[in-house]
Write an enzyme that holds these catalytic residues in place. Sequence first.
Site, PDB file in Angstrom:
ATOM      1  CE  LYS A  77       2.998   8.778 -19.140  1.00 50.50           C
ATOM      2  NZ  LYS A  77       3.450   8.822 -17.724  1.00 50.50           N
ATOM      3  CD  GLU A 124       2.173   6.162 -15.139  1.00 48.29           C
ATOM      4  OE1 GLU A 124       1.725   6.969 -14.288  1.00 48.29           O
ATOM      5  OE2 GLU A 124       2.881   6.521 -16.092  1.00 48.29           O
ATOM      6  CB  CYS A 181      -0.110   8.985 -15.822  1.00 44.15           C
ATOM      7  SG  CYS A 181       0.010   9.876 -14.249  1.00 44.15           S
TER       8      CYS A 181
HETATM    9  N1  LIG Z   1       3.143   9.635 -14.079  1.00 36.95           N
HETATM   10  C1  LIG Z   1       2.739  10.722 -14.695  1.00 36.95           C
HETATM   11  O1  LIG Z   1       2.640  10.784 -15.908  1.00 36.95           O
HETATM   12  C2  LIG Z   1       2.400  11.876 -13.793  1.00 36.95           C
HETATM   13  C3  LIG Z   1       1.663  12.985 -14.508  1.00 36.95           C
HETATM   14  C4  LIG Z   1       1.396  14.136 -13.583  1.00 36.95           C
HETATM   15  O2  LIG Z   1       1.645  14.085 -12.387  1.00 36.95           O
HETATM   16  C5  LIG Z   1       0.853  15.383 -14.142  1.00 36.95           C
HETATM   17  O3  LIG Z   1       0.695  16.336 -13.363  1.00 36.95           O
HETATM   18  O4  LIG Z   1       0.574  15.445 -15.349  1.00 36.95           O
END
Ligand SMILES: NC(=O)CCC(=O)C(=O)O
Length: 260
Positions: free
Chosen positions: A109, A42, A144
């Site tokens: 996203k 990402e 993510c």
């Molecule tokens: N970069 C992110 O979106 C991190 C997401 C994350 O750490 C989580 O616990 O959910």
Amino acid sequence: MRISLIQMNVSFGQPEENWQRVKERVAQTMAESRPDVVALPEMWNTAYDLPRFESIADRGDLRRKLAELAREHGITLMAGSIGEQDDTGCYNASYIFASDGSELARYRKLHLFRLMGEEKVLKPGGDGRVLFPVGEGRGGVIICYDLRFPEMVRSLALDGAQCLFVPAQWPHPRLNHWRVLNQARAIENQMVVVAVNRVGSDPNNTFCGHSMVIDPWGNILAEAAEGEEILTVDLDLSEVEQVRRKIPVFEDRIPGQYRN
Ligand SMILES: NC(=O)CCC(=O)C(=O)O
């Protein structure tokens, strides 16, 4: 379909350095394994340097270079996600390029992660149901934090995704969540999951790596540790249909009985 996941460190707020790193790693991967598909983590160009985002996020140049990289190596490039901006705002956006350099898909996203301050700078994307051809099958992408929204992945599976890509910058202390959620999404949707995390640290977080490829039965086919690493796996997407025939979850759903 042979797929390589590039688990790498990312330099904070240094897009040019990170682009050079990606170019080198892709060339190394091609020399070592000749995959059909290469997947990246990402927001690897900017990292989470959100205060400086407007001066470092891509305005189109990097996208063009990535398209050319896919064409040069003749690969499907799941280019993780990049920090980008246009006249409408700033985004965390995934791009997928075909081996001729054409853009197969873009996903911005949807769920912004407050613990890392994304919502202060970025806008959420509008369309969470992005699919694209991958090998003989169809791929879907989430980024993510989206991993925590099972309804999003279920929508992609219902739309025909057999393989889910999850580019990430997922930090400690939530390694346990990362591993279990990736496996859960694979098992409940009977799909392949290709999850690519970064490693290293930024001023606020240490990232936990453990990129992994999971089959539609939930077996972890390959898993990295916490350093830079390239994982390569040969995948057979026809296993998705085999698992879906064995336990016909999609036929047995009763959508009228659930809250959407
Ligand atoms: N970069 C992110 O979106 C991190 C997401 C994350 O750490 C989580 O616990 O959910």
